[in-house]
Motif scaffolding. Structure first.
Motif, mmCIF file in Angstrom:
data_model
loop_
_atom_site.group_PDB
_atom_site.id
_atom_site.type_symbol
_atom_site.label_atom_id
_atom_site.label_comp_id
_atom_site.label_asym_id
_atom_site.label_seq_id
_atom_site.Cartn_x
_atom_site.Cartn_y
_atom_site.Cartn_z
ATOM 1 N N ARG A 161 0.834 -1.001 -0.043
ATOM 2 C CA ARG A 161 0.207 -0.099 -0.009
ATOM 3 C C ARG A 161 0.856 1.358 -0.019
ATOM 4 N NH1 ARG A 161 -5.234 1.049 4.052
ATOM 5 N NH2 ARG A 161 -6.182 2.595 2.983
ATOM 6 N N ALA A 162 0.506 2.231 -0.861
ATOM 7 C CA ALA A 162 1.165 3.436 -1.087
ATOM 8 C C ALA A 162 1.435 4.282 0.299
ATOM 9 C CB ALA A 162 0.816 4.200 -2.290
ATOM 10 N N THR A 163 2.325 4.955 0.610
ATOM 11 C CA THR A 163 2.348 6.031 1.545
ATOM 12 C C THR A 163 2.562 7.406 0.770
ATOM 13 O OG1 THR A 163 4.651 5.678 1.882
ATOM 14 C CG2 THR A 163 3.157 4.284 3.066
ATOM 15 N N ALA A 164 3.061 8.479 1.567
ATOM 16 C CA ALA A 164 3.076 9.783 1.076
ATOM 17 C C ALA A 164 4.405 9.856 0.256
ATOM 18 C CB ALA A 164 3.214 10.752 2.312
ATOM 19 N N ASP A 165 5.352 8.763 0.640
ATOM 20 C CA ASP A 165 6.723 9.108 -0.010
ATOM 21 C C ASP A 165 7.426 7.422 -0.240
ATOM 22 O OD1 ASP A 165 7.393 7.854 2.447
ATOM 23 O OD2 ASP A 165 9.085 9.184 2.796
ATOM 24 N N GLY A 166 6.450 6.372 -0.478
ATOM 25 C CA GLY A 166 6.847 5.256 -0.660
ATOM 26 C C GLY A 166 5.856 4.170 -0.660
ATOM 27 N N ALA A 167 5.902 3.038 0.221
ATOM 28 C CA ALA A 167 4.977 2.137 0.011
ATOM 29 C C ALA A 167 5.224 1.148 1.593
ATOM 30 C CB ALA A 167 4.688 1.170 -0.825
ATOM 31 N N VAL A 168 4.217 0.504 1.873
ATOM 32 C CA VAL A 168 4.644 -0.504 2.809
ATOM 33 C C VAL A 168 4.032 -1.810 2.610
ATOM 34 C CG1 VAL A 168 4.615 1.094 4.748
ATOM 35 C CG2 VAL A 168 2.338 -0.083 4.303
ATOM 36 N N TRP A 169 4.450 -3.101 2.737
ATOM 37 C CA TRP A 169 3.934 -4.206 2.855
ATOM 38 C C TRP A 169 3.088 -4.747 4.124
ATOM 39 C CZ3 TRP A 169 3.495 -6.921 -1.589
ATOM 40 C CH2 TRP A 169 4.455 -6.512 -2.425
ATOM 41 N N ILE A 170 1.881 -5.166 3.895
ATOM 42 C CA ILE A 170 1.115 -5.407 4.956
ATOM 43 C C ILE A 170 0.884 -6.869 5.072
ATOM 44 C CG2 ILE A 170 -1.070 -4.954 6.210
ATOM 45 C CD1 ILE A 170 -1.011 -2.340 5.154
ATOM 46 N N PRO A 171 1.147 -7.842 5.752
ATOM 47 C CA PRO A 171 0.962 -9.434 5.619
ATOM 48 C C PRO A 171 -0.271 -9.753 6.204
ATOM 49 C CG PRO A 171 3.178 -8.724 6.902
ATOM 50 C CD PRO A 171 2.340 -7.495 6.797
ATOM 51 N N GLU A 172 -0.753 -9.189 7.147
ATOM 52 C CA GLU A 172 -2.182 -9.840 7.589
ATOM 53 C C GLU A 172 -3.061 -8.533 7.950
ATOM 54 O OE1 GLU A 172 -1.025 -13.790 10.108
ATOM 55 O OE2 GLU A 172 -0.467 -11.750 10.995
ATOM 56 N N LEU A 173 -4.507 -9.163 7.754
ATOM 57 C CA LEU A 173 -5.538 -8.394 8.173
ATOM 58 C C LEU A 173 -6.627 -9.034 8.937
ATOM 59 C CD1 LEU A 173 -6.411 -7.056 4.585
ATOM 60 C CD2 LEU A 173 -5.010 -5.899 6.275
ATOM 61 N N ARG A 174 -7.508 -8.469 9.543
ATOM 62 C CA ARG A 174 -8.378 -8.984 10.602
ATOM 63 C C ARG A 174 -9.769 -8.295 10.467
ATOM 64 N NH1 ARG A 174 -9.745 -7.926 15.835
ATOM 65 N NH2 ARG A 174 -7.713 -6.581 16.038
ATOM 66 N N PRO A 175 -10.680 -8.646 10.175
ATOM 67 C CA PRO A 175 -11.914 -7.901 10.051
ATOM 68 C C PRO A 175 -12.508 -7.557 11.516
ATOM 69 C CG PRO A 175 -12.503 -10.171 9.797
ATOM 70 C CD PRO A 175 -11.181 -10.096 9.701
ATOM 71 N N PRO A 176 -13.313 -6.811 11.960
ATOM 72 C CA PRO A 176 -13.567 -6.269 13.150
ATOM 73 C C PRO A 176 -14.811 -7.358 13.792
ATOM 74 C CG PRO A 176 -14.832 -4.947 11.541
ATOM 75 C CD PRO A 176 -13.582 -5.566 10.800
ATOM 76 N N ARG A 177 -14.952 -7.235 14.917
ATOM 77 C CA ARG A 177 -15.944 -8.509 15.454
ATOM 78 C C ARG A 177 -17.371 -7.944 15.204
ATOM 79 N NH1 ARG A 177 -14.707 -11.419 21.081
ATOM 80 N NH2 ARG A 177 -16.377 -12.744 20.918
ATOM 81 N N THR A 178 -18.024 -8.866 14.755
ATOM 82 C CA THR A 178 -19.637 -8.548 14.605
ATOM 83 C C THR A 178 -20.415 -8.693 15.849
ATOM 84 O OG1 THR A 178 -19.971 -10.744 13.832
ATOM 85 C CG2 THR A 178 -19.505 -9.082 12.258
ATOM 86 N N PRO A 179 -21.400 -7.949 16.143
ATOM 87 C CA PRO A 179 -22.201 -7.844 17.654
ATOM 88 C C PRO A 179 -22.464 -9.285 17.716
ATOM 89 C CG PRO A 179 -22.553 -5.928 16.676
ATOM 90 C CD PRO A 179 -21.852 -6.632 15.605
ATOM 91 N N GLY A 180 -22.341 -10.045 19.013
ATOM 92 C CA GLY A 180 -22.652 -11.446 19.100
ATOM 93 C C GLY A 180 -22.069 -12.336 18.575
ATOM 94 N N GLY A 181 -21.050 -12.011 17.379
ATOM 95 C CA GLY A 181 -20.176 -13.180 16.926
ATOM 96 C C GLY A 181 -19.009 -13.391 17.517
ATOM 97 N N PRO A 182 -18.441 -14.739 16.842
ATOM 98 C CA PRO A 182 -17.126 -14.888 17.470
ATOM 99 C C PRO A 182 -16.073 -14.023 17.123
ATOM 100 C CG PRO A 182 -17.555 -16.120 15.440
ATOM 101 C CD PRO A 182 -18.822 -15.292 15.753
#
Length: 576
Positions: free
Chosen positions: A242-263
């Motif tokens: 993902r691009a930054t103001a002067d270059g970019a970064v690699w992001i290895p992992e993502l996590r979605p937010p928790r849904t109400p009442g969900g695991p």
């Protein structure tokens, strides 16, 4: 001495404190506590001489600390207070940090000081820092505090008696998401990387991406790719760039937010988490010998890869680093391909690993949990691990060294044991067992573990399911060499020793003997027989609905609170 550890979880630091104090001849018990735990009752049951809290998020009640000396391990220098100490150290980009062992009292982190230790803060993620430099400092301070308590003569020092120079810390609030927010249009790469690394394991950095909300986990600088700030530029091995103001970064992992009442949702490789949301992006392979640290020389661009290979004379180095040490089916396949390539090169020694932090923790439970059919994905993952270990075991034209700069567990520990020699940094903790996840285990452990430790010791390790230090591993035959160095020195020290091994007169005779030994063992019982036996048990673990594996995995990856101290820990210390 009878020492009771109280902790919110049996995490890496608690495991190391347990293992090292046990090695030191102490009787060590463990209690995992929550706010609802009747702590006084639990402490009385153990009747300890001393209580130590390596990792505790709740306050020790007055009725406990007034009756027993309770030492709190705080991951910050004297005067530092608050629940986000290591986060702040990385977020602020400090050069040095510290650990304070203090006595519990009515005020959090304000008690009298029993011991302190300083450490450098390299440019790594929070969890890496915590498991390495912070943990090294913590153990130095814990050992000092325990020795001082045992002497009976030491009096802890009130924090108010420290001078300003001796007391560099201060009270800091929790580092919440509003302070972690990334301004993609204006923040340079250095700021974005530091923000991501300060939250790499937990809690992640909350952000908006492709029309959804995500928590971003981990960050590595990229100096070559550029684009509109905030835009996605490319993918590589499951990570997004993902691009930054002067270059970019690699992001290895993502996590979605928790849904109400969900695991609780789980972290996943970024491209897997995004799924169909991910637009068409180029998959850009890593250049030879990618570098993700500060430029070693002017003009050398930084980038990221989770698998790297290089050579230095007669030594090949196959280095890999996967988040949390977890190895998915894809990780295993790619590492096996890299290993096979390394074995085509004209080297006499191949070093597997050699990075700081985790070596491997075996199959990727998060990816398995998120799969449409977790049993089938478990089966694919364990077979991919087995293929990798088989390749190591059947390498007979060179010596293979497993170099563990960080911890290893389950199948990751067995991957190391497949090598001819296992080298560990002195701080490494090993968990060579599977049963806490309801698994019999594979990775040819029924061949390698008894072969190194003997059948009786192997059975004890698997049954007790407790962590052991590198020193204990060496006494048991699991470890061949202990390297006593700082985390950031491990790669260079490994390279020096590997070069010495390759140039030794005994190297070629050892390779010849290794080939003969493998042929003899194969004639006695083929590796395929070990694998068939192990996988028959694992197939039952994965596909039998009455087996506990799926429930245990789900509880582990979704961080469901334990109902009290697990039985294997309750029986471990022998002080109750």
């Amino acid at each position: 001495m009878r020492i009771l550890l109280i902790a919110g979880a049996f995490n890496s630091l608690t495991q190391r404190v347990f293992a090292e104090l046990t090695d030191g001849g102490h009787q060590v018990g463990v209690e995992l506590v929550t706010r609802e735990t009747p702590l006084l009752e639990a402490v009385r049951r153990h009747a300890p001489d001393l209580v130590v809290a390596p990792m505790l998020k709740t306050a020790v009640p007055r009725e406990v600390w007034s009756a027993y000396t309770c030492l709190i391990v705080h991951p910050g220098p004297v005067g530092d207070r608050g629940p986000s100490s290591v986060d702040w150290a990385v977020h602020l980009g400090v050069d040095r940090w510290g650990v304070t062992v203090l006595q519990a009292n009515d005020e959090m982190d304000a008690g009298d000081v029993w011991a302190t230790a300083e450490c450098p803060v390299p440019e790594v993620g929070k969890s890496d820092l915590y498991r390495n430099e912070i943990a090294d400092a913590a153990l130095a301070a814990v050992h000092s505090a325990v020795d001082r308590f045992a002497s009976g003569a030491y009096r802890p020092r009130p924090q108010r008696s420290f001078t300003a120079a001796e007391k560099p810390g201060r009270v800091r609030p929790p580092l919440r998401q509003d302070a972690r927010r990334i301004a993609w249009r204006t923040d340079p790469t250095a700021t974005v990387v530091r923000t991501l690394r300060a939250a790499d394991s937990q809690p992640g950095v909350r952000d908006e991406l492709l029309g959804g909300t995500w928590f971003l986990h981990g960050g590595h600088p990229e100096d070559t790719l550029t684009g509109e700030p905030g835009a996605l530029l490319a993918t590589r091995c499951g990570a997004i760039c993902r691009a930054t103001a002067d270059g970019a970064v690699w992001i290895p992992e993502l996590r979605p937010p928790r849904t109400p009442g969900g695991p609780a949702p789980v972290k996943l490789p970024a491209t897997l988490a995004l799924g169909d949301r991910l637009p068409p992006l180029p998959e850009i392979p890593a250049p030879p010998e990618p570098w993700d640290g500060p430029p070693a020389q002017p003009g050398r661009p930084r980038t990221w890869a989770d698998i790297r290979y290089r050579e230095d004379g007669a030594v090949g180095f196959l280095r890999f680093s996967f988040p949390g040490g977890a190895m998915s089916t894809d990780h295993c396949h790619r590492l096996l391909a890299a290993y096979r390539h390394a074995c085509t090169r004209p080297t006499s020694v191949l070093v597997l690993g050699g990075c700081r932090d985790f070596f491997s923790n075996g199959i990727h439970l998060n990816v398995i949990e998120a799969a449409p059919d977790p049993a089938e994905e478990s089966w694919a993952n364990i077979n991919a691990m087995d293929d990798l270990v088989h390749a190591v075991l059947t390498t007979t034209d060179r010596l293979v060294v497993a170099a563990l700069g960080g911890n290893a567990a389950a199948g990751g520990a067995m991957l190391a044991l497949a090598a001819d020699e296992v080298w560990c940094r002195s701080a490494v903790v090993l968990n060579p067992h599977y049963r806490l996840m309801g698994l019999y285990g594979s990775e040819y452990w029924t061949y390698t573990l008894p072969g190194r430790a003997g059948p009786e010791a192997a059975a004890r390790l698997m049954d007790r399911a407790l962590p052991v230090t590198a020193a204990t591993g060496q006494r048991l035959g699991l470890v061949d060499r202990i390297i006593d160095c700082a985390p950031r020195e491990f790669a260079a020290e490994t390279a020096r020793l590997a070069a010495r091994l390759a140039s030794a007169p005994a190297c070629q005779p050892r390779i010849a003997a290794k080939k003969a030994n493998r042929e003899r063992d194969e004639a006695r019982r083929p590796l395929a027989a070990y694998r068939s036996h192990e996988l028959a048990r694992m197939h039952s673990n994965f596909f039998d609905p009455d087996q506990p594996y799926h429930a245990l995995r789900r509880a582990f990856v979704r961080k469901e609170p334990a109902a009290g101290t697990p039985a294997h820990l309750a029986a471990a210390g022998g002080i109750g």
